[in-house]
Write a protein that holds these residues in place. Structure first.
Motif, mmCIF file in Angstrom:
data_model
loop_
_atom_site.group_PDB
_atom_site.id
_atom_site.type_symbol
_atom_site.label_atom_id
_atom_site.label_comp_id
_atom_site.label_asym_id
_atom_site.label_seq_id
_atom_site.Cartn_x
_atom_site.Cartn_y
_atom_site.Cartn_z
ATOM 1 N N ALA A 24 -3.154 2.567 7.402
ATOM 2 C CA ALA A 24 -4.129 2.557 8.507
ATOM 3 C C ALA A 24 -5.435 3.233 8.090
ATOM 4 C CB ALA A 24 -3.538 3.247 9.730
ATOM 5 N N LEU A 25 -5.346 4.335 7.367
ATOM 6 C CA LEU A 25 -6.544 5.046 6.919
ATOM 7 C C LEU A 25 -7.346 4.197 5.934
ATOM 8 C CD1 LEU A 25 -8.202 7.616 7.045
ATOM 9 C CD2 LEU A 25 -6.759 8.554 5.229
ATOM 10 N N ARG A 26 -6.669 3.547 5.019
ATOM 11 C CA ARG A 26 -7.378 2.708 4.045
ATOM 12 C C ARG A 26 -8.092 1.550 4.741
ATOM 13 N NH1 ARG A 26 -5.235 0.421 -1.730
ATOM 14 N NH2 ARG A 26 -7.151 -0.669 -2.255
ATOM 15 N N LEU A 27 -7.432 0.916 5.691
ATOM 16 C CA LEU A 27 -8.062 -0.188 6.421
ATOM 17 C C LEU A 27 -9.238 0.312 7.260
ATOM 18 C CD1 LEU A 27 -4.885 -2.150 7.566
ATOM 19 C CD2 LEU A 27 -6.356 -2.597 5.597
ATOM 20 N N THR A 28 -9.078 1.459 7.877
ATOM 21 C CA THR A 28 -10.160 2.028 8.687
ATOM 22 C C THR A 28 -11.364 2.351 7.810
ATOM 23 O OG1 THR A 28 -8.580 2.924 10.273
ATOM 24 C CG2 THR A 28 -10.782 3.905 10.266
ATOM 25 N N GLY B 237 -12.447 -10.104 2.042
ATOM 26 C CA GLY B 237 -12.401 -8.691 1.661
ATOM 27 C C GLY B 237 -11.350 -7.927 2.444
ATOM 28 N N LEU B 238 -11.260 -8.210 3.736
ATOM 29 C CA LEU B 238 -10.270 -7.528 4.567
ATOM 30 C C LEU B 238 -8.855 -7.948 4.174
ATOM 31 C CD1 LEU B 238 -9.546 -5.595 6.809
ATOM 32 C CD2 LEU B 238 -10.067 -7.402 8.474
ATOM 33 N N ALA B 239 -8.657 -9.227 3.875
ATOM 34 C CA ALA B 239 -7.334 -9.699 3.440
ATOM 35 C C ALA B 239 -6.928 -9.000 2.144
ATOM 36 C CB ALA B 239 -7.351 -11.217 3.254
ATOM 37 N N ARG B 240 -7.864 -8.881 1.218
ATOM 38 C CA ARG B 240 -7.588 -8.197 -0.047
ATOM 39 C C ARG B 240 -7.240 -6.735 0.202
ATOM 40 N NH1 ARG B 240 -12.232 -8.600 -2.151
ATOM 41 N NH2 ARG B 240 -12.060 -10.842 -2.387
ATOM 42 N N ALA C 251 -3.443 -2.389 0.317
ATOM 43 C CA ALA C 251 -2.966 -1.207 1.037
ATOM 44 C C ALA C 251 -1.452 -1.261 1.239
ATOM 45 C CB ALA C 251 -3.682 -1.081 2.380
ATOM 46 N N LEU C 252 -0.928 -2.458 1.475
ATOM 47 C CA LEU C 252 0.523 -2.604 1.652
ATOM 48 C C LEU C 252 1.278 -2.589 0.324
ATOM 49 C CD1 LEU C 252 0.668 -5.382 4.402
ATOM 50 C CD2 LEU C 252 1.320 -2.968 4.647
ATOM 51 N N GLY C 253 0.592 -2.812 -0.771
ATOM 52 C CA GLY C 253 1.247 -2.893 -2.073
ATOM 53 C C GLY C 253 1.824 -4.277 -2.339
#
Length: 160
Positions: free
Chosen positions: A20-24, A88-91, A96-98
């Motif tokens: 969540a932090l990485r996506l934010t 970019g968001l998909a990447r 982030a999920l690995g």
């Protein structure tokens, strides 16, 4: 208000927080206010996700164990977001999920949404965005069940 729903086998809280932090952080770098980013995790149980008629748990899983066995992600963003933003968001989500090319099942879906209307505490008399409009000319209900209220228009033979 970007909303991201991530469905995977149960992830520990520190891992969910890190995702969540990485996506934010990625979204704030793209101009989204951090408080507007919503990341929701929904754990999936064995036998609840199928691909090609097979439960995804049966698919070959040859990763080092750091990534999820499977992931299904729904991303709701405004319709003004272009393909570069979505790519970019998909990447960012998969990293982030690995999840990588060895992850047997990783599904991302983007849904464009209009900006939400949110009301945290409506003012007195405010019924909210989905309530029917109030009209001072609306006739009061009839006192007698089964009998329609007649307005002055009805008495004069004029249909409203």
């Amino acid at each position: 208000m970007p909303t991201i729903t991530i469905r995977t086998p149960e992830l520990p809280v520190p891992r969910r927080r890190a995702v969540a932090l990485r996506l934010t952080r990625w979204l704030t770098a793209e101009g989204v206010q951090a408080g507007h980013v919503v990341v929701r995790f929904e754990p999936t149980e064995d036998g609840t996700v199928f691909s090609g008629g097979m439960p995804v748990e049966a698919l070959p899983y040859e990763t080092d164990g750091s990534g999820p066995r499977h992931a299904s992600v729904t991303v709701c963003v405004g319709p003004d977001r272009d393909d570069a933003f979505r790519d970019g968001l998909a990447r960012c989500i998969t990293e982030a999920l690995g999840a990588d090319a060895r992850t047997p099942f990783c599904y991302l879906e983007f849904r464009p949404t209009s900006p939400p209307t949110s009301i945290s505490a409506p003012a007195k008399g405010c019924a909210g965005p989905t309530a029917p409009p109030c009209s001072p000319h609306r006739p009061p209900p009839s006192d007698h069940p089964g009998r329609r209220h007649r307005t002055p228009h009805h008495r004069q033979g004029v249909r409203p």
